[in-house]
Design a protein around this motif. Structure first.
Motif, PDB file in Angstrom:
ATOM      1  N   TRP A  30       0.838  -1.195   0.000  1.00  0.00           N
ATOM      2  CA  TRP A  30       0.000   0.000   0.000  1.00  0.00           C
ATOM      3  C   TRP A  30       0.875   1.248   0.000  1.00  0.00           C
ATOM      4  O   TRP A  30       0.669   2.167  -0.797  1.00  0.00           O
ATOM      5  N   TRP A  34       1.286   3.921  -3.229  1.00  0.00           N
ATOM      6  CA  TRP A  34       0.931   5.336  -3.177  1.00  0.00           C
ATOM      7  C   TRP A  34       2.145   6.231  -3.375  1.00  0.00           C
ATOM      8  O   TRP A  34       2.037   7.304  -3.974  1.00  0.00           O
ATOM      9  N   ARG A 100      -1.175  -5.782  -4.898  1.00  0.00           N
ATOM     10  CA  ARG A 100      -2.077  -5.474  -3.785  1.00  0.00           C
ATOM     11  C   ARG A 100      -3.372  -6.268  -3.903  1.00  0.00           C
ATOM     12  O   ARG A 100      -3.878  -6.795  -2.904  1.00  0.00           O
TER      13      ARG A 100
END
Length: 188
Positions: A30, A34, A100
Motif C-alpha cells: 500500500w 501510493w 495489492r
C-alpha cells in the motif's frame, strides 16, 4: 551421514502468526503503491509543465575518467526522458496495484482465483515492457553522449528476462491451482 549443525549467529527472526505476513505485505505494498503513484503524478505534471514552458537548457555534461563531454540536448530529448521516467514509474505502480489485489485475495483465503492468473500475466507483460524500455533508454543515452558511456549489453537483460519467465510460470501454477480448486468444489 549427518552434517553438523552450524552455530547460531544469535539473530532470531520473529515468528509471525497466521495472516500477519499477508497484513505486513499489504501495508508495505500500500505504502509503495501510493509513493509510486504520487511520483508518477508529479512526473506527469513535470512533463505537462515542460511542454508549455520553454527552458534554457544548453547541454548536459557527462564526466568520466577521460574528462567529459558537453552534449547539447534538444528539448525533445528532455521531454522523451521525462516521458520515459513517467512510463517507468507508472509501470511499476501498475505492478504494485496488481500485487495489492493478489494480497487481498490471499487475506480472504482464496489466492487461486482466475483473476490472479490474469493479474500475474499482466505483471509479467508490464515487467517485460518496462525492462525493455529501460534497456532501450540506456542505449539511447549512451549514443547521445557519443562514446563516453558504455551502451548496455544484451547480457544486462538476462536477470530481468528470467524474472519475467518466473512470473509467467507462476501464472500457470495459479491457473492450475484455480482449475484444481474448481474440480474439487464440483466433486462433492
Amino acid at each position: 551421514m549427518r552434517f553438523p549443525k552450524p552455530p547460531s549467529l544469535g539473530i532470531r527472526l520473529p515468528r509471525l502468526a497466521q495472516g500477519q505476513m499477508s497484513r505486513l505485505l499489504g501495508a508495505v505494498l500500500w505504502a509503495a503503491f501510493w509513493a509510486l503513484t504520487l511520483a508518477t503524478a508529479a512526473s506527469v505534471c513535470l512533463f505537462i509543465f515542460m511542454i508549455f514552458v520553454p527552458l534554457g537548457v544548453d547541454g548536459v555534461r557527462v564526466t568520466t575518467d577521460s574528462g567529459g563531454i558537453t552534449v547539447p540536448v534538444p528539448r525533445v530529448y528532455i521531454l522523451f526522458a521525462v516521458g520515459a521516467i513517467t512510463a517507468y514509474l507508472g509501470g511499476f505502480s501498475l505492478i504494485l496495484n496488481h500485487l495489492r489485489a493478489m494480497v487481498r485475495a490471499l487475506q480472504m483465503g482464496d489466492p487461486f482465483q482466475p483473476a490472479n492468473v490474469s493479474r500475474l500475466k499482466q505483471i509479467g507483460l508490464t515487467l517485460a515492457v518496462v525492462t525493455g524500455g529501460a534497456w532501450i533508454g540506456q542505449y539511447l543515452v549512451s549514443r547521445l553522449v557519443r562514446g563516453e558511456l558504455e551502451p548496455p549489453s544484451v547480457f544486462d537483460l538476462v536477470t530481468p528476462a528470467f524474472s519475467v519467465l518466473v512470473v509467467f510460470v507462476l501464472a500457470e501454477v495459479f491457473r492450475e491451482g484455480a482449475r484444481l480448486r474448481r474440480e474439487s468444489e464440483l466433486t462433492i
